[in-house]
Motif scaffolding. Sequence first.
Motif, PDB file in Angstrom:
ATOM      1  N   LEU A  40       0.836  -1.199   0.000  1.00 51.99           N
ATOM      2  CA  LEU A  40       0.000   0.000   0.000  1.00 51.99           C
ATOM      3  C   LEU A  40       0.871   1.250   0.000  1.00 51.99           C
ATOM      4  O   LEU A  40       1.620   1.504   0.953  1.00 51.99           O
ATOM      5  N   ASN A  41       0.777   2.024  -1.077  1.00 52.29           N
ATOM      6  CA  ASN A  41       1.450   3.311  -1.185  1.00 52.29           C
ATOM      7  C   ASN A  41       0.652   4.174  -2.154  1.00 52.29           C
ATOM      8  O   ASN A  41      -0.337   3.716  -2.747  1.00 52.29           O
ATOM      9  N   VAL A  42       1.057   5.399  -2.308  1.00 51.46           N
ATOM     10  CA  VAL A  42       0.317   6.326  -3.170  1.00 51.46           C
ATOM     11  C   VAL A  42       0.280   5.825  -4.613  1.00 51.46           C
ATOM     12  O   VAL A  42      -0.745   5.931  -5.300  1.00 51.46           O
ATOM     13  N   GLU A  43       1.375   5.251  -5.077  1.00 51.72           N
ATOM     14  CA  GLU A  43       1.440   4.772  -6.459  1.00 51.72           C
ATOM     15  C   GLU A  43       0.408   3.682  -6.719  1.00 51.72           C
ATOM     16  O   GLU A  43      -0.314   3.725  -7.720  1.00 51.72           O
ATOM     17  N   THR A  44       0.339   2.669  -5.834  1.00 47.76           N
ATOM     18  CA  THR A  44      -0.524   1.510  -6.102  1.00 47.76           C
ATOM     19  C   THR A  44      -1.974   1.727  -5.703  1.00 47.76           C
ATOM     20  O   THR A  44      -2.859   1.025  -6.190  1.00 47.76           O
ATOM     21  N   THR A  45      -2.235   2.684  -4.818  1.00 46.16           N
ATOM     22  CA  THR A  45      -3.616   2.853  -4.355  1.00 46.16           C
ATOM     23  C   THR A  45      -4.314   4.081  -4.924  1.00 46.16           C
ATOM     24  O   THR A  45      -5.538   4.158  -4.881  1.00 46.16           O
ATOM     25  N   LEU A  69     -10.311  -2.803  -6.592  1.00 47.80           N
ATOM     26  CA  LEU A  69      -9.300  -1.852  -7.066  1.00 47.80           C
ATOM     27  C   LEU A  69      -9.362  -0.550  -6.270  1.00 47.80           C
ATOM     28  O   LEU A  69      -8.364   0.162  -6.158  1.00 47.80           O
ATOM     29  N   TRP A  70     -10.527  -0.265  -5.701  1.00 48.71           N
ATOM     30  CA  TRP A  70     -10.748   1.011  -5.007  1.00 48.71           C
ATOM     31  C   TRP A  70     -10.886   0.823  -3.486  1.00 48.71           C
ATOM     32  O   TRP A  70     -11.239   1.775  -2.786  1.00 48.71           O
ATOM     33  N   SER A  71     -10.610  -0.370  -3.013  1.00 51.86           N
ATOM     34  CA  SER A  71     -10.794  -0.647  -1.585  1.00 51.86           C
ATOM     35  C   SER A  71      -9.517  -0.454  -0.783  1.00 51.86           C
ATOM     36  O   SER A  71      -9.498  -0.707   0.421  1.00 51.86           O
ATOM     37  N   ARG A  72      -8.446  -0.018  -1.433  1.00 48.80           N
ATOM     38  CA  ARG A  72      -7.151   0.212  -0.786  1.00 48.80           C
ATOM     39  C   ARG A  72      -6.775   1.673  -0.979  1.00 48.80           C
ATOM     40  O   ARG A  72      -6.902   2.211  -2.073  1.00 48.80           O
ATOM     41  N   LEU A  73      -6.273   2.292   0.099  1.00 50.51           N
ATOM     42  CA  LEU A  73      -5.933   3.700  -0.016  1.00 50.51           C
ATOM     43  C   LEU A  73      -4.817   4.058   0.966  1.00 50.51           C
ATOM     44  O   LEU A  73      -4.891   3.756   2.154  1.00 50.51           O
ATOM     45  N   HIS A  74      -3.769   4.675   0.422  1.00 47.99           N
ATOM     46  CA  HIS A  74      -2.683   5.239   1.232  1.00 47.99           C
ATOM     47  C   HIS A  74      -2.698   6.739   0.999  1.00 47.99           C
ATOM     48  O   HIS A  74      -2.543   7.208  -0.130  1.00 47.99           O
ATOM     49  N   LEU A  75      -2.885   7.508   2.076  1.00 53.10           N
ATOM     50  CA  LEU A  75      -3.068   8.943   1.911  1.00 53.10           C
ATOM     51  C   LEU A  75      -2.352   9.707   3.016  1.00 53.10           C
ATOM     52  O   LEU A  75      -2.517   9.427   4.203  1.00 53.10           O
ATOM     53  N   GLN A  76      -1.541  10.687   2.616  1.00 56.34           N
ATOM     54  CA  GLN A  76      -0.872  11.604   3.542  1.00 56.34           C
ATOM     55  C   GLN A  76      -1.706  12.882   3.556  1.00 56.34           C
ATOM     56  O   GLN A  76      -1.612  13.726   2.658  1.00 56.34           O
ATOM     57  N   ILE A  77      -2.542  13.022   4.569  1.00 61.54           N
ATOM     58  CA  ILE A  77      -3.485  14.129   4.567  1.00 61.54           C
ATOM     59  C   ILE A  77      -2.864  15.384   5.187  1.00 61.54           C
ATOM     60  O   ILE A  77      -1.958  15.303   6.024  1.00 61.54           O
ATOM     61  N   THR A  78      -3.337  16.536   4.730  1.00 63.20           N
ATOM     62  CA  THR A  78      -2.881  17.832   5.237  1.00 63.20           C
ATOM     63  C   THR A  78      -4.090  18.732   5.408  1.00 63.20           C
ATOM     64  O   THR A  78      -5.132  18.542   4.767  1.00 63.20           O
ATOM     65  N   ARG A  79      -3.929  19.713   6.258  1.00 69.25           N
ATOM     66  CA  ARG A  79      -5.016  20.666   6.458  1.00 69.25           C
ATOM     67  C   ARG A  79      -5.231  21.522   5.213  1.00 69.25           C
ATOM     68  O   ARG A  79      -6.366  21.840   4.851  1.00 69.25           O
ATOM     69  N   SER A  80      -4.160  21.846   4.491  1.00 67.37           N
ATOM     70  CA  SER A  80      -4.273  22.735   3.331  1.00 67.37           C
ATOM     71  C   SER A  80      -5.019  22.087   2.167  1.00 67.37           C
ATOM     72  O   SER A  80      -5.585  22.778   1.335  1.00 67.37           O
ATOM     73  N   LYS A  81      -5.006  20.752   2.104  1.00 68.89           N
ATOM     74  CA  LYS A  81      -5.679  20.045   1.016  1.00 68.89           C
ATOM     75  C   LYS A  81      -6.846  19.220   1.527  1.00 68.89           C
ATOM     76  O   LYS A  81      -7.190  18.191   0.963  1.00 68.89           O
ATOM     77  N   ALA A  82      -7.473  19.680   2.616  1.00 68.28           N
ATOM     78  CA  ALA A  82      -8.529  18.903   3.260  1.00 68.28           C
ATOM     79  C   ALA A  82      -9.684  18.596   2.314  1.00 68.28           C
ATOM     80  O   ALA A  82     -10.165  17.463   2.237  1.00 68.28           O
ATOM     81  N   THR A  83     -10.123  19.600   1.566  1.00 70.19           N
ATOM     82  CA  THR A  83     -11.276  19.398   0.667  1.00 70.19           C
ATOM     83  C   THR A  83     -10.947  18.407  -0.437  1.00 70.19           C
ATOM     84  O   THR A  83     -11.739  17.500  -0.737  1.00 70.19           O
ATOM     85  N   ARG A  84      -9.769  18.577  -1.035  1.00 70.66           N
ATOM     86  CA  ARG A  84      -9.361  17.687  -2.120  1.00 70.66           C
ATOM     87  C   ARG A  84      -9.223  16.259  -1.618  1.00 70.66           C
ATOM     88  O   ARG A  84      -9.689  15.317  -2.260  1.00 70.66           O
TER      89      ARG A  84
END
Length: 469
Positions: A40-45, A69-84
């Motif tokens: 699980l990483n940004v590239e594969t998920t 295909l859409w049941s896996r997710l790796h995400l580095q979240i930030t306050r500045s991109k919260a909506t996106r």
Amino acid sequence: MASSVPPSLEQDSTAGRDPALQLPFELFSEILLLSIDEGLNVETTVKRPLVLSQVSQHWRSVSLSTLRLWSRLHLQITRSKATRHASLVETWLTRSDSCPLQLHILWDEEVSSMSHPVLQAIVQHSDRWQRILLHLPTTAFPSLAPIKGHLLILTELSLGSNDFSRLTLDMFETAPMLRSFESINLSPLDLSLPWAQLSTIPIVSISIPECLEIQRRCPRLQNGTFILTFQFHSSLQGFDIDIRTPFIRSITFVSSPWSTFLDINLLLERCTYPQLVDLQMCDFRVPPRAQLPSFLARSPNLRSLDLRRVALSSEDLIACLQSVPNLVSLKLVENSGTGNFFTRDFLVAMMFSLQSAAGDGDTAYAGSSSSNYLVPHLKHLEIFISPSDSVVPLGSFVTMVESRCGLGTGNQLTSVHLWMKNLNMVYEVLGTERAEDVQERIFKLQDEGVDVTLGDFSPSSYDHHVSVM
């Protein structure tokens, strides 16, 4: 919501040029899933599923119908991109429909907020959580409270933070399928968990008393990894807990970088693992010679021993190996400056019998009866050393290998690897004639089918990594 019904094979602009059009839906769907099966990483998920869905109309139709295909997710979240980020998460949650979720959510910002739109979104789908990693500010964990009682299929959980704050959580207390729990920089004893169910536990940043108490709470533990520190997060006052865990098969003890003088003897004297098969110890500068041999003797089923940068002399190491007669695999990394085991005495002790001169000044050595040989069942040996100014006993090393590969008992070594820094310098110290002799004997062993390697190494080749997710 995406349909799970296989799409029709309508022709689009790629007709006649796309081999995927000839594949049955089920086969093409499996191929798409194989393309993301690399952790699980940004590239594969994120990136790869999006690319797959944009190749053509047919690819998009199949990818949207492949719910996993859409049941896996790796995400580095930030306050500045919260909506996106929240929009992306909502899209993945919708496209995955009812599939079990594998989520890696990392929020490392220095924040005081207790929530984030991404957290609010995934909380609503906690009944689908299966493998979850949450690395959050401690102030954000209370926002997960609504998941309590809604973790019916959760099997693997990893919780972490960077601020080392004390945190009491009870939302994971009821999780009937939970078997693996990882903790990073949290005090695990402050968490209400179904400890008695757990079989796999990696814990980063934990004191020896806490380590003992966690093992006491987990009678069904099979695999444990503990990064030990001097910190005492818990209220335990002493080392008066004796642990006998009948199911443990693999255990790893690592001293954290800021606790290299931690005394592992305080732990070893209290623990007994009768079914232990694999043991790894890393970065202990206080010699464990007082307790390690007796600890090993209480694990008669041990097959694999990995000692990395543990302060042991050759005499200490020999005493340890005398306690593990059934060992099959041995990996040793020398702790330069605090314990140098790679000596002629160690190599002679490891010999079965000599069939040739040692090649570096050693006299012939006649081994005792086979029943008294050190680790007589050893098949795999790997050694990492940092040679000092003295001559490395390469001739004795090769002689030891020859002796353990020539008895015809079926218990001889099959793979031997010796890695050292500045190998060319070692050859120069040996001199041309002796260096050539060592190389010729290694080539002969290789010709006879023994996997023998003598080469250089870098620190990255034996660094330890801890993760289960």
